[in-house]
Write an enzyme that holds these catalytic residues in place. Structure first.
Site, PDB file in Angstrom:
ATOM      1  N   GLY A 140       0.822  -1.202   0.000  1.00 19.25           N
ATOM      2  CA  GLY A 140       0.000   0.000   0.000  1.00 19.25           C
ATOM      3  C   GLY A 140       0.850   1.243   0.000  1.00 19.25           C
ATOM      4  N   PRO A 176       2.161   5.198   0.771  1.00 24.65           N
ATOM      5  CG  PRO A 176       3.310   7.133   0.167  1.00 24.65           C
ATOM      6  CD  PRO A 176       2.751   5.867  -0.396  1.00 24.65           C
ATOM      7  N   GLY A 181      -1.529   3.374   6.491  1.00 21.65           N
ATOM      8  CA  GLY A 181      -1.736   2.714   7.784  1.00 21.65           C
ATOM      9  C   GLY A 181      -1.128   1.330   7.905  1.00 21.65           C
ATOM     10  CB  THR A 198       3.463   1.595  10.595  1.00 23.58           C
ATOM     11  OG1 THR A 198       4.233   1.886   9.444  1.00 23.58           O
ATOM     12  CG2 THR A 198       4.367   1.379  11.782  1.00 23.58           C
ATOM     13  CD  GLU A 209      -5.925  29.313 -10.961  1.00 23.05           C
ATOM     14  OE1 GLU A 209      -6.648  28.293 -11.035  1.00 23.05           O
ATOM     15  OE2 GLU A 209      -4.682  29.258 -11.062  1.00 23.05           O
ATOM     16  CG  ASP A 242      -1.807  24.734 -15.406  1.00 23.15           C
ATOM     17  OD1 ASP A 242      -1.796  24.123 -14.324  1.00 23.15           O
ATOM     18  OD2 ASP A 242      -2.298  25.862 -15.556  1.00 23.15           O
TER      19      ASP A 242
HETATM   20  P1  ADP Z   1       2.324   3.617   6.481  1.00 19.06           P
HETATM   21  O1  ADP Z   1       3.083   2.730   7.385  1.00 19.06           O
HETATM   22  O2  ADP Z   1       1.398   2.889   5.562  1.00 19.06           O
HETATM   23  O3  ADP Z   1       3.131   4.629   5.744  1.00 19.06           O
HETATM   24  P2  ADP Z   1       1.276   4.554   8.939  1.00 19.06           P
HETATM   25  O4  ADP Z   1       0.785   3.317   9.530  1.00 19.06           O
HETATM   26  O5  ADP Z   1       2.570   5.073   9.446  1.00 19.06           O
HETATM   27  O6  ADP Z   1       1.336   4.477   7.378  1.00 19.06           O
HETATM   28  O7  ADP Z   1       0.149   5.645   9.117  1.00 19.06           O
HETATM   29  C1  ADP Z   1       0.416   6.948   9.519  1.00 19.06           C
HETATM   30  C2  ADP Z   1      -0.713   7.477  10.369  1.00 19.06           C
HETATM   31  O8  ADP Z   1      -1.891   7.649   9.604  1.00 19.06           O
HETATM   32  C3  ADP Z   1      -1.111   6.547  11.477  1.00 19.06           C
HETATM   33  O9  ADP Z   1      -0.301   6.742  12.595  1.00 19.06           O
HETATM   34  C4  ADP Z   1      -2.539   6.954  11.736  1.00 19.06           C
HETATM   35  O10 ADP Z   1      -2.603   8.059  12.589  1.00 19.06           O
HETATM   36  C5  ADP Z   1      -3.029   7.368  10.376  1.00 19.06           C
HETATM   37  N1  ADP Z   1      -3.787   6.301   9.732  1.00 19.06           N
HETATM   38  C6  ADP Z   1      -3.470   5.706   8.573  1.00 19.06           C
HETATM   39  N2  ADP Z   1      -4.398   4.787   8.238  1.00 19.06           N
HETATM   40  C7  ADP Z   1      -5.303   4.785   9.216  1.00 19.06           C
HETATM   41  C8  ADP Z   1      -6.499   4.028   9.457  1.00 19.06           C
HETATM   42  N3  ADP Z   1      -6.942   3.105   8.599  1.00 19.06           N
HETATM   43  N4  ADP Z   1      -7.185   4.290  10.580  1.00 19.06           N
HETATM   44  C9  ADP Z   1      -6.760   5.218  11.441  1.00 19.06           C
HETATM   45  N5  ADP Z   1      -5.654   5.936  11.276  1.00 19.06           N
HETATM   46  C10 ADP Z   1      -4.932   5.742  10.181  1.00 19.06           C
HETATM   47 ZN    ZN Z   2      -3.212  26.736 -14.076  1.00 16.06          ZN
END
Ligand code: ADP
Ligand code: ZN
Length: 604
Positions: free
Chosen positions: A203, A205, A208, A210, A426, A501
């Site tokens: 997935g 960046p 979620g 981590t 714009e 653009d």
């Molecule tokens: P990744 O590891 O995919 O880059 P992270 O897990 O570090 O992303 O997510 C960063 C932050 O985004 C989390 O600490 C949380 O606060 C928020 N977040 C991301 N996805 C969710 C989710 N499904 N539900 C709640 N919070 C989320």
């Molecule tokens: Zn423009």
């Protein structure tokens, strides 16, 4: 290099300190006035001398008045010879108390040894500091081998569970299986089932990944070890591998547990694809990960969760059975998920009564979970700065735009002429966007600079889209070109404001042909291999897999697509010209137009 400079500075500093100490030292023993031999003899003859102490070639003279003088005599000449040479009468000599002193040991030392010793000392000090710097680096190199994995303590209050992960139903479902493996391994062993060792989370960046891995550990109530693939890539070959080893050692001691490897693509890229650079180190690290995963005893309950947003570049060896054979996709959240994520993050934030998070979810297509968390945070900051007690919907709208495009730069001074050009530019975008059948509705127009953009027209889809038609892209290009076209039409020339653009429009046109197979002339195939190569640390993206002749055809098609879009835009700008002036007028006055007002302007 830095430490060398630092060492030299330290060295200089010490040198200065020693030098200044010396001068203080030698001046501190307040030196008596030096007088010549002639002077001394006449003082003897005048019977003014009380005492003479002979110290080598120095005569320390004390006068009757108590004054002290220093006389230097010739080398090798004795004191009595000196007096004889000047034929001083012996009765005058007998009045003087004469002492012969041993040349002081300290003086001998200071005068004869130190001049030789000082350079040695300085060199020694210098070398010492150099060595210290080097051994510092060395000892760090020794420590490299230690895993830098961070343990995330799940026993604490802030334990993460599936409840904290909003949306992502499918992913949670698949991972709840992992939770079960960790909690009740026996159940599976008894039936002869092998528990999987690796799960790959795929997935973008901020989606979620981590958080999800932490939640798995939290649900199973096991320790969570977290390390990022980029941390393995160090200057020294072998360091990454030894880090992996020590990470797994730690994990084995604390099993059952979860080892989370973020950004595994940093080490897990297809082997052999790199030319030069540090791919040796990556390869060794990757091999070590594979060895560890293959090596654990089936009864050791460690599950490795790895995350990446580039599954396409991963080494196939990583994905073989027994390694990361389970793959879980963590997607960008859709409308419903976005609302749930917002709900989770709004828990501890006081929202005003008029805030409907569904509205915020609607305005944030394409936002990741991290972006959404950021929106609520920025909204809270804006509200706090305005000394409000709760967060209003306006704060959140402002926060959305801030997250999307960077902060407003109201302070940027622009001339009236620039403002006018931006307004027309714009207005052109907005007008074409509104009257193109396949584009998203206009939500806001602004000529306040934000981030990199001088002004912006915000379009938002009415629903989440996953698939797009050719007409959608052609209209999209028309909207992008509209700014440039309007500037040209009104002012007869264009500014640099339209550059990005045009670049985006060109990129879309190219993708239509090379990636989406939407060109009738070139047919349903892709052009350009997106194979990743690493050459001297630099990534080379596209490999041409077509002939020079086809390249020409692609160019022609790009031109023709842009031309179609340009005609569409020109037609709308021509037919709806009467609205253009009105939009510009309002923009010049208020700088922003919201959706409702815009819809009113273009519907009369
Ligand atoms: P990744 O590891 O995919 O880059 P992270 O897990 O570090 O992303 O997510 C960063 C932050 O985004 C989390 O600490 C949380 O606060 C928020 N977040 C991301 N996805 C969710 C989710 N499904 N539900 C709640 N919070 C989320
Ligand atoms: Zn423009």
């Amino acid at each position: 290099m830095k430490s060398l400079v630092k060492n030299i500075l330290v060295f200089l500093f010490i040198f200065l300190v020693i030098a200044s100490l010396f001068s203080v030292f030698s001046e501190g023993v307040s030196k008596p006035e030096v007088i010549g031999v002639n002077n001394f003899i006449s003082l003897v003859k005048d019977e003014q001398i009380k005492e003479v102490s002979i110290n080598g070639n120095n005569l320390n003279v004390v006068l009757n008045s108590g004054d002290k003088k220093l006389v230097k005599k010739e080398e090798g000449e004795s004191f009595s010879d000196l007096l004889n040479n000047f034929s001083v009468p012996s009765e005058k000599i007998s009045k003087i108390e004469i002492k012969v002193e041993e040349e002081s040991q300290l003086n001998v030392f200071l005068l004869s040894v130190l001049p030789f010793l000082i350079p040695f000392l300085l060199v020694a000090v210098f070398i010492y500091f150099m060595m210290k710097g080097v051994s510092g680096a060395n000892s760090k190199a020794m420590m490299f081998g230690q895993s830098q994995a961070r343990e995330f303590d799940n026993k604490q209050k802030n334990k993460v569970s599936f409840k904290d992960v909003a949306g992502a139903k499918e992913a949670k479902q698949e991972l709840s299986e992992v939770v079960e493996f960790l909690k009740f391994p026996k159940k599976f062993h008894d039936l002869g089932a092998k528990i999987p060792k690796g799960v790959l989370l795929l997935g973008g960046p901020g989606t979620g990944k981590t958080l999800m891995a932490k939640a798995v550990a939290g649900e199973a109530n096991v320790p969570f070890y977290n390390i990022s693939g980029s941390e393995f890539v160090e200057m020294f070959v072998g360091v990454g591998a030894s880090r992996v080893r020590s990470l797994f050692q730690k994990a084995k001691k604390n099993s059952p547990c979860i080892v989370f490897i973020d950004e595994i693509d940093a080490v897990g890229r297809r082997r052999g694809a790199g030319l030069g650079g540090s791919h040796d180190e990556r390869e060794q690290t990757l091999n070590q990960i594979l060895v560890e995963m293959d090596g654990f005893d089936p009864t050791v309950n460690i599950i490795v969760i790895a995350a990446t947003n580039r599954p396409d570049v991963l080494d196939p060896a990583l994905l073989r059975p027994g390694r990361f054979d389970r793959q879980v996709v963590v997607d960008l959240p859709d409308l419903k998920d976005r609302q749930e994520i917002l709900d989770v993050h709004a828990r501890k934030k006081p929202l005003s009564k008029n805030v409907d998070l569904k509205l915020i979810a609607e305005r944030t297509p394409g936002f990741s979970g991290a972006d959404l968390a950021n929106v609520l945070n920025e909204g809270a900051i804006l509200a706090a700065r305005a000394n409000k007690k709760s967060i209003d919907v306006e704060d959140l709208f402002e926060a959305i735009e801030k997250v999307m495009m960077g902060p407003e730069r109201k302070s940027r001074v622009i001339s009236e002429q620039e403002k006018k050009i931006t307004a027309y530019h714009e207005a052109g975008h907005a007008l074409v966007a509104h009257f193109s059948p396949n584009t998203d509705p206009v939500h806001k127009i602004s000529i306040i600079a934000r981030g990199q953009a001088g002004g912006y027209t915000l379009k938002l889809p009415s629903s989440d889209k996953r698939m797009y038609s050719k007409d959608y892209f052609l209209d999209e290009i028309a909207v992008l070109l509209a700014g440039h076209l309007t500037e040209k039409k009104i002012f007869g020339e264009v500014t640099t404001g339209a550059t990005s653009d045009l670049r985006r429009a060109t990129n879309i046109a190219k993708k239509l042909i090379t990636d989406y197979g939407m060109s009738d002339k070139l047919g349903p195939r892709t052009f350009g291999e997106k194979e990743e190569m690493i050459f001297l640390g630099k990534e080379i993206h596209e490999q041409r897999d077509y002939s020079e002749k086809v390249a020409e055809q692609i160019d022609e098609e790009v031109f023709s697509f842009i031309d179609i879009s340009k005609k569409r835009a020109e037609k709308i700008l021509e037919e709806k010209n009467n609205y253009l002036e009105k939009i510009v007028e309002v923009l010049m006055e208020k700088e922003t137009i919201e959706k409702d007002e815009f819809d009113k302007i273009v519907s009369v």
